[in-house]
Write a protein that holds these residues in place. Structure first.
Motif, PDB file in Angstrom:
ATOM      1  N   GLU A   1       0.822  -1.093  -0.076  1.00 22.73           N
ATOM      2  CA  GLU A   1      -0.107  -0.004  -0.161  1.00 22.73           C
ATOM      3  C   GLU A   1       1.028   1.268  -0.064  1.00 22.73           C
ATOM      4  O   GLU A   1       1.799   1.492  -0.911  1.00 22.73           O
ATOM      5  N   ASN A   2       0.853   2.004   1.104  1.00 20.46           N
ATOM      6  CA  ASN A   2       1.826   3.235   1.041  1.00 20.46           C
ATOM      7  C   ASN A   2       2.818   3.074   1.827  1.00 20.46           C
ATOM      8  O   ASN A   2       3.501   4.148   2.150  1.00 20.46           O
TER       9      ASN A   2
ATOM     10  N   GLY B   1       0.828  -9.012  -3.799  1.00 20.74           N
ATOM     11  CA  GLY B   1       0.343  -7.986  -2.750  1.00 20.74           C
ATOM     12  C   GLY B   1       1.644  -6.835  -2.736  1.00 20.74           C
ATOM     13  O   GLY B   1       1.345  -6.399  -1.485  1.00 20.74           O
ATOM     14  N   TYR B   2       2.607  -7.015  -3.275  1.00 22.55           N
ATOM     15  CA  TYR B   2       3.675  -5.799  -3.057  1.00 22.55           C
ATOM     16  C   TYR B   2       3.807  -5.136  -4.148  1.00 22.55           C
ATOM     17  O   TYR B   2       3.572  -5.675  -5.449  1.00 22.55           O
ATOM     18  N   ASP B   3       4.015  -3.857  -3.874  1.00 29.27           N
ATOM     19  CA  ASP B   3       3.997  -2.892  -4.887  1.00 29.27           C
ATOM     20  C   ASP B   3       5.477  -2.623  -5.004  1.00 29.27           C
ATOM     21  O   ASP B   3       6.110  -2.377  -4.401  1.00 29.27           O
ATOM     22  N   ILE B   4       6.036  -3.122  -6.456  1.00 33.82           N
ATOM     23  CA  ILE B   4       7.393  -2.642  -6.482  1.00 33.82           C
ATOM     24  C   ILE B   4       7.698  -1.247  -7.360  1.00 33.82           C
ATOM     25  O   ILE B   4       7.035  -1.079  -8.365  1.00 33.82           O
ATOM     26  N   THR B   5       8.242  -0.371  -6.767  1.00 31.60           N
ATOM     27  CA  THR B   5       8.224   1.029  -7.142  1.00 31.60           C
ATOM     28  C   THR B   5       9.504   1.193  -7.911  1.00 31.60           C
ATOM     29  O   THR B   5       9.573   2.480  -8.419  1.00 31.60           O
ATOM     30  N   GLY B   6      10.471   0.447  -7.748  1.00 34.66           N
ATOM     31  CA  GLY B   6      11.798   0.958  -8.492  1.00 34.66           C
ATOM     32  C   GLY B   6      12.772  -0.114  -8.441  1.00 34.66           C
ATOM     33  O   GLY B   6      12.802  -1.155  -7.773  1.00 34.66           O
TER      34      GLY B   6
END
Lengths: 255, 482
Positions: free
Chosen positions: A16-17, A56-61
């Motif tokens: 999430e955030n 369920g994980y956001d990979i942001t970079g």
């Protein structure tokens, strides 16, 4: 053959955030054993889960290359077939599914992917018998449903047994030592050591130094607050055992 | 989240494989139901007077009944006057052998993978193929006749063995039993009859494939199996129906009678009728009455069912345990997805001393499927030492489906024992991921888990049926290694 087995560059991810991994850099070559240590909540298990492809994980970079291919683009089952194996911290029970059947299906998926013929029941049993001795596992476990009713120690040994059967290129051991008594720990460690091959590598994630008495790492990384804050040889683990984490993380916590 | 959801989507979106219509000339009467229609059916079948009388009594009784509404199923009211109550494929000539059977029909069976030619050559399964309402081909009858076993269409039995029909028809499920049984009794067009004489172990598995083929045809099958003292028979029923938009009513009646000491009847069903499309449009209404009677001491009746089709299933195969030490068994797998609804279970009525019953029910709900287990265990005062064990397990796939359990237990004897176990579980994302991490794709993982969940029931099925059942659940075969 100079291509690294696993190359993690500036990996950033979270849920999430909440940012958990804040720029991980880690390169693993074939034949190496790496240990990732760190206090609770530093992101160790998240790193393992992301490498294995858990949802369920956001990979942001950042990027992760496995034998030069984009690992993050692959479905979890494809990663497994390519040779990424995760020994779970909490192995999952699957009632009704026979352990032998499960493992045979898994092995044949891996073999199919590698262009090898599938094993029949008899050939498979032979493979299994040899590997069971390695882990001192009772054959009865194979007749039971996957992990169902296994003790904590049996579950962990079963993970390493599966690893022995599947012969992965990269084995990630997520806190395999937790919940094991000293005898079980020795059995697991012995098993892992025997599975070392020049063309494969191991990534051992652990909270305590204890396991590293038996599995000797080539490199020790300290993970704190989503970043690798120090890398050293096996003596770093001993130093951590002696002094705790504070002396390393203090400057980073202040920053 | 998304992997598990994808699987469910795939599950849900799987097209019905058997959706095709055979182009055969059909002898069909006009829609609607009246005494005249009942008379017409009886006349078309050239039935003896006792049959017509019985049908008319059933029809008149049916008029006094109301359609039951207690089941956990929702559907618009059925217009019984809109249904066709008799349809028979027109044979081109009198059939002596398989070669004379309409090639279109044979092709149909080929598509279903149950070609009679193949069946004839292979495993020793005698097939009485019912297409729509009339039996088209009977095989192996000579071999059976050698042992004194009668296995034929119901119509043939009415002509050739009227004394048996008159004696046993309605003796387990009387026409007064319920709304759908009364309707069936009035208008049933055909079905199967089986008689096993004293001491005979039926040399092969008996099998019937039912198929609903004429649009808008209510199909009313009737099966009667009578086994004398010490006889044994295993009977298989498999069903597939082509794709249709209209809802089709199917109200069958099955009666089993175990007459003497140590008689055993095993009845297995695999049902995969058209369940409707993914929006819940179309599909079969399957409202069936199945019951067996253990009259002899130490006799045994065993029901095994795998229910994967139909828009609505309403079915409670039951056993009356009358003989002392008699045994009743019910093993069931019911799968619902999309908008399918199943309300199924059993009744075990213990009358004799030391009677025993076992109930194993496995319900799988996916999509928006609703699955109910409804069972009754009744132990009468006379049934001293009676025992029952019931186990009802539900497996949920996704979060839009439902599982319900309605066990009724009535015990009037203090020396009896009744056990009931129930569980509900869900295929977890953790389980799916664990399988994925070992190289097993999500769909295979779901199949594996569902198959494992049903194992106890599949084990009860005859070999060839177990394979079909596993295929039906879209499940990869679970090897018996280790």
């Amino acid at each position: 053959m100079n291509q690294p087995l696993l190359e993690i560059k500036n990996l950033q991810a979270g849920v999430e955030n909440k940012q958990i991994l804040k720029g991980i850099n880690l390169t693993i070559n074939a034949g190496e054993v790496h240990a990732v240590m760190g206090p609770n909540g530093s992101g160790k298990s998240t790193l393992a889960a992301i490498l294995a492809g858990r949802d369920g994980y956001d990979i942001t970079g950042g990027t992760v290359l496995f034998r030069g291919q984009d690992l993050l683009e692959m479905d979890p089952e494809v990663r497994a077939r390519e040779g990424v194996f995760l020994a779970f911290q909490y192995p999952v029970e699957i009632p009704g599914v026979n352990s032998t059947y499960f493992l045979k299906a898994a092995l044949n998926e891996v073999r199919k992917h590698r262009g090898l013929p599938e094993l029949d029941a008899l050939e498979f049993l032979q493979v299994v018998k040899d590997k069971m001795k390695l882990l001192e596992l009772n054959e009865d476990l194979l007749k039971r449903p996957v992990n169902a009713g296994f003790s904590g120690g049996e579950k962990k040994r079963n993970e390493i047994f599966q690893m022995a059967v599947l012969e992965p290129a990269l084995a990630i051991l997520d806190e395999t030592d937790s919940g094991l008594d000293i005898d079980a720990l020795k059995i697991v460690a012995t098993g892992v050591n025997r599975l070392k091959r020049p063309d494969s590598a191991q990534l051992v994630i652990t909270h305590y130094q204890r396991l590293l008495d038996y599995i000797i790492p080539d490199f020790v990384h300290v993970l704190y607050n989503g970043q690798i804050v120090r890398t050293g040889g096996k003596e770093l683990a001993l130093e951590l055992e002696e002094k705790g984490y504070d002396w390393i993380i203090q400057p980073h916590a202040a920053a | 989240m998304s992997t598990a959801t994808d699987t469910i989507e795939e599950f849900v979106n799987k097209e019905y494989q058997y959706g095709f219509v055979t182009d055969v000339e059909t002898d069909t009467i006009k829609p609607g139901l009246s005494e005249d229609v009942v008379r017409l059916i009886s006349a078309k079948k050239n039935e003896p007077p006792f049959m017509l009388e019985w049908r008319l009594k059933a029809y008149r009784h049916w008029l006094t009944l109301k359609e039951p509404t207690w089941q956990q199923a929702h559907y618009p009211p059925i217009d019984y006057q809109a249904s066709i109550y008799y349809a028979a494929p027109k044979p081109k000539k009198v059939l002596g052998s398989l070669d004379e059977v309409d090639p279109e029909l044979l092709k149909t069976f080929d598509k279903l993978g149950i070609s009679l030619n193949e069946q004839k050559r292979l495993t020793g399964v005698a097939v009485d193929a019912v297409v729509d309402s009339v039996s088209v081909a009977t095989t192996f009858s000579k071999e059976l006749a050698k042992h004194g076993v009668i296995f034929c269409s119901f119509s043939e039995a009415v002509q050739k063995h009227p004394e048996l029909i008159e004696k046993y028809l309605g003796s387990v499920v009387p026409y007064t039993d319920n709304f759908f049984a009364a309707l069936n009794s009035a208008v049933f067009s055909d079905g199967s009859f089986c008689y096993i004489p004293k001491g005979v172990r039926c040399p092969m598995e008996l099998s019937t494939y039912f198929r609903i083929n004429t649009a808008n045809t209510g199909q009313f099958e009737r099966t009667l199996i009578v086994a004398e003292e010490g006889a044994y028979v295993s009977y298989l029923e498999g069903c597939t129906a082509p794709m249709r938009d209209e809802n089709q009513l199917h109200a069958a009646v099955v009666e089993l009678i175990a007459l003497g000491t140590k008689t055993e009847i095993k009845y297995s069903t695999v049902q995969n009728w058209y369940p409707g499309d993914k929006n819940g449009k179309g599909g079969i209404y399957n409202f069936v009455t199945k019951r067996g009677k253990c009259l002899g001491a130490s006799s045994k009746i065993s029901w095994t069912q795998v229910e994967t089709g139909s828009a609505i299933t309403w079915k409670y195969p039951s056993v009356l345990l009358q003989g002392d030490n008699s045994v009743g068994e019910f093993y069931s797998v019911a799968l619902t997805n999309n908008y399918q609804q199943a309300d199924t279970g059993t009744k075990m009525i213990h009358i004799g001393k030391n009677t025993r019953s076992t109930i194993i029910s496995k319900g799988i709900s996916a999509g928006r499927g609703q699955n109910s287990y409804r069972g009754q265990v009744k132990i009468l005062k006379s049934a001293s030492g009676a025992r029952n064990f019931s186990q009802c397990d539900s497996l949920l796939v996704g979060d839009k489906c439902g599982a319900h359990t309605f066990p009724y237990i009535e015990v009037k004897n203090t020396s009896s024992q009744v056990e009931h176990e129930a569980s509900t579980s869900k295929i977890g994302e953790d389980q799916i991921f664990y399988c994925n991490q070992r190289g097993i794709a999500t769909q295979d993982a779901v199949n594996m888990i569902v198959n494992g969940f049903c194992k106890e029931v599949f084990r009860e099925l005859p070999m060839e049926f177990a394979v079909e059942a596993q295929k039906l659940l879209g499940v990869s075969l679970e090897g018996s290694v280790g």
